[in-house]
Write a protein that holds these residues in place. Sequence first.
Motif, PDB file in Angstrom:
ATOM      1  N   PRO A  86       0.792  -1.233   0.000  1.00 44.31           N
ATOM      2  CA  PRO A  86       0.000   0.000   0.000  1.00 44.31           C
ATOM      3  C   PRO A  86       0.824   1.283   0.000  1.00 44.31           C
ATOM      4  O   PRO A  86       0.284   2.337  -0.328  1.00 44.31           O
ATOM      5  N   TYR A  87       2.118   1.184   0.345  1.00 50.41           N
ATOM      6  CA  TYR A  87       2.940   2.396   0.406  1.00 50.41           C
ATOM      7  C   TYR A  87       4.072   2.374  -0.609  1.00 50.41           C
ATOM      8  O   TYR A  87       4.249   3.318  -1.377  1.00 50.41           O
ATOM      9  N   VAL A  88       4.846   1.308  -0.610  1.00 51.29           N
ATOM     10  CA  VAL A  88       5.984   1.196  -1.515  1.00 51.29           C
ATOM     11  C   VAL A  88       6.363  -0.280  -1.626  1.00 51.29           C
ATOM     12  O   VAL A  88       6.273  -1.016  -0.640  1.00 51.29           O
ATOM     13  N   VAL A  89       6.740  -0.717  -2.820  1.00 50.49           N
ATOM     14  CA  VAL A  89       7.239  -2.081  -2.971  1.00 50.49           C
ATOM     15  C   VAL A  89       8.577  -2.169  -2.240  1.00 50.49           C
ATOM     16  O   VAL A  89       9.501  -1.401  -2.517  1.00 50.49           O
ATOM     17  N   ASP A  90       8.673  -3.105  -1.295  1.00 55.80           N
ATOM     18  CA  ASP A  90       9.893  -3.195  -0.488  1.00 55.80           C
ATOM     19  C   ASP A  90      10.502  -4.594  -0.500  1.00 55.80           C
ATOM     20  O   ASP A  90      11.395  -4.892   0.287  1.00 55.80           O
ATOM     21  N   GLU A 243      12.648   0.593  -7.134  1.00 52.19           N
ATOM     22  CA  GLU A 243      11.802   1.093  -6.050  1.00 52.19           C
ATOM     23  C   GLU A 243      12.068   0.337  -4.752  1.00 52.19           C
ATOM     24  O   GLU A 243      12.209   0.947  -3.679  1.00 52.19           O
ATOM     25  N   ALA A 244      12.132  -0.983  -4.841  1.00 47.86           N
ATOM     26  CA  ALA A 244      12.339  -1.802  -3.646  1.00 47.86           C
ATOM     27  C   ALA A 244      13.722  -1.573  -3.045  1.00 47.86           C
ATOM     28  O   ALA A 244      13.866  -1.482  -1.823  1.00 47.86           O
ATOM     29  N   ARG A 245      14.738  -1.499  -3.888  1.00 48.21           N
ATOM     30  CA  ARG A 245      16.088  -1.277  -3.368  1.00 48.21           C
ATOM     31  C   ARG A 245      16.195   0.087  -2.688  1.00 48.21           C
ATOM     32  O   ARG A 245      16.813   0.214  -1.626  1.00 48.21           O
ATOM     33  N   CYS A 246      15.625   1.098  -3.299  1.00 49.09           N
ATOM     34  CA  CYS A 246      15.681   2.427  -2.693  1.00 49.09           C
ATOM     35  C   CYS A 246      14.832   2.507  -1.425  1.00 49.09           C
ATOM     36  O   CYS A 246      15.141   3.273  -0.502  1.00 49.09           O
ATOM     37  N   ALA A 247      13.759   1.716  -1.356  1.00 50.08           N
ATOM     38  CA  ALA A 247      12.931   1.708  -0.146  1.00 50.08           C
ATOM     39  C   ALA A 247      13.707   1.201   1.056  1.00 50.08           C
ATOM     40  O   ALA A 247      13.421   1.579   2.202  1.00 50.08           O
ATOM     41  N   ALA A 248      14.711   0.350   0.802  1.00 53.00           N
ATOM     42  CA  ALA A 248      15.523  -0.170   1.909  1.00 53.00           C
ATOM     43  C   ALA A 248      16.339   0.920   2.572  1.00 53.00           C
ATOM     44  O   ALA A 248      16.858   0.726   3.673  1.00 53.00           O
ATOM     45  N   ALA A 253      11.090   1.133   6.221  1.00 48.36           N
ATOM     46  CA  ALA A 253      11.037   1.103   7.686  1.00 48.36           C
ATOM     47  C   ALA A 253      10.096   2.178   8.214  1.00 48.36           C
ATOM     48  O   ALA A 253       9.343   1.942   9.175  1.00 48.36           O
ATOM     49  N   THR A 254      10.142   3.353   7.611  1.00 49.21           N
ATOM     50  CA  THR A 254       9.238   4.431   8.022  1.00 49.21           C
ATOM     51  C   THR A 254       7.783   4.026   7.806  1.00 49.21           C
ATOM     52  O   THR A 254       6.920   4.276   8.659  1.00 49.21           O
ATOM     53  N   ALA A 255       7.505   3.389   6.661  1.00 51.56           N
ATOM     54  CA  ALA A 255       6.141   2.950   6.383  1.00 51.56           C
ATOM     55  C   ALA A 255       5.660   1.953   7.432  1.00 51.56           C
ATOM     56  O   ALA A 255       4.527   2.047   7.922  1.00 51.56           O
TER      57      ALA A 255
END
Length: 299
Positions: A86-90, A243-248, A253-255
């Motif tokens: 729902p927020y970002v592919v992680d 997207e997933a790599r940058c979400a790390a 974690a914030t989400a």
Amino acid sequence: MRVPRSRRRGRWLRAWLAATAVAAVALPLAGSAVPASPGRTGGVGADDRRVLGLAEQLLTRECMRRAGFELWVVPPAPADQLRSFPYVVDDVAWARAHGFGTDLVAATDERRRADPNQRYFAALPAERRVAALAALNGARPEGLEARVPSGGVVRRSADGCTSEAQRQLYGDLPAWYRTSKVVANLSYLRQRRVLADPAWTAALRSWSRCVRQQGYPVDTPDQLREAVVTRGRAAEVAAAVTEARCAAGGLAATARELDARHRADLTAAYRREVATRERLEQAAVPRARAVVAAESARR
């Protein structure tokens, strides 16, 4: 060789429960801000929820048969088809396999087209179809009502086989309808609050810098999807992995932190509704298991 009934019963039940590892829901594109399953709220766990779902289908089917119509018990989609972000592919592995999930949306559409219930209702003559839908859902959306936290009122008929099955399971149908709608709506409200939280906005800036360095001049995950949606499968997967790599780097974690915080706040704010739904579910589990056991004994 004929298999003893007790063994057939166990195989049938295990097979259905294995096929229903997650609840059946419609799959949105991964990452879009849409309502999600509220998840476990207390003592009723995933196994019990699977049994509740199966029992409701069985009870609904028997009610429809008494009304002169057919209904099939259909397992939900595989777990991959039901996962959403729902927020970002992680999850990098998931992104490599599915990109942003457009393949899973297509698979869900195909399952819907192949659904025997959809095909059965579509094949009925017009007048018969109207009667079947009334038998299933009631003639008019009257009798059950819930004011949802995000605003507005939803209504449904207290008649029909859907309501009869839920009444048999949960007892107090008006309370079940109201609290289940309220608790389900908390997911949507929670996600709205996360996306409006200043901490999310701050973490998003860092994520945006990361994806820009990889050649994607976007500010949000939604913009990233829009940028690649017409470029084909390879472009979708590459963007999702980025997207997933940058979400790390902090956004994921914030989400998770914000989601947990707002979940706790909303659960506290609507503790009566959450507790009532949980109480009704707990009381329904033994009834559901009895329904499933009786069905498997007939197999």
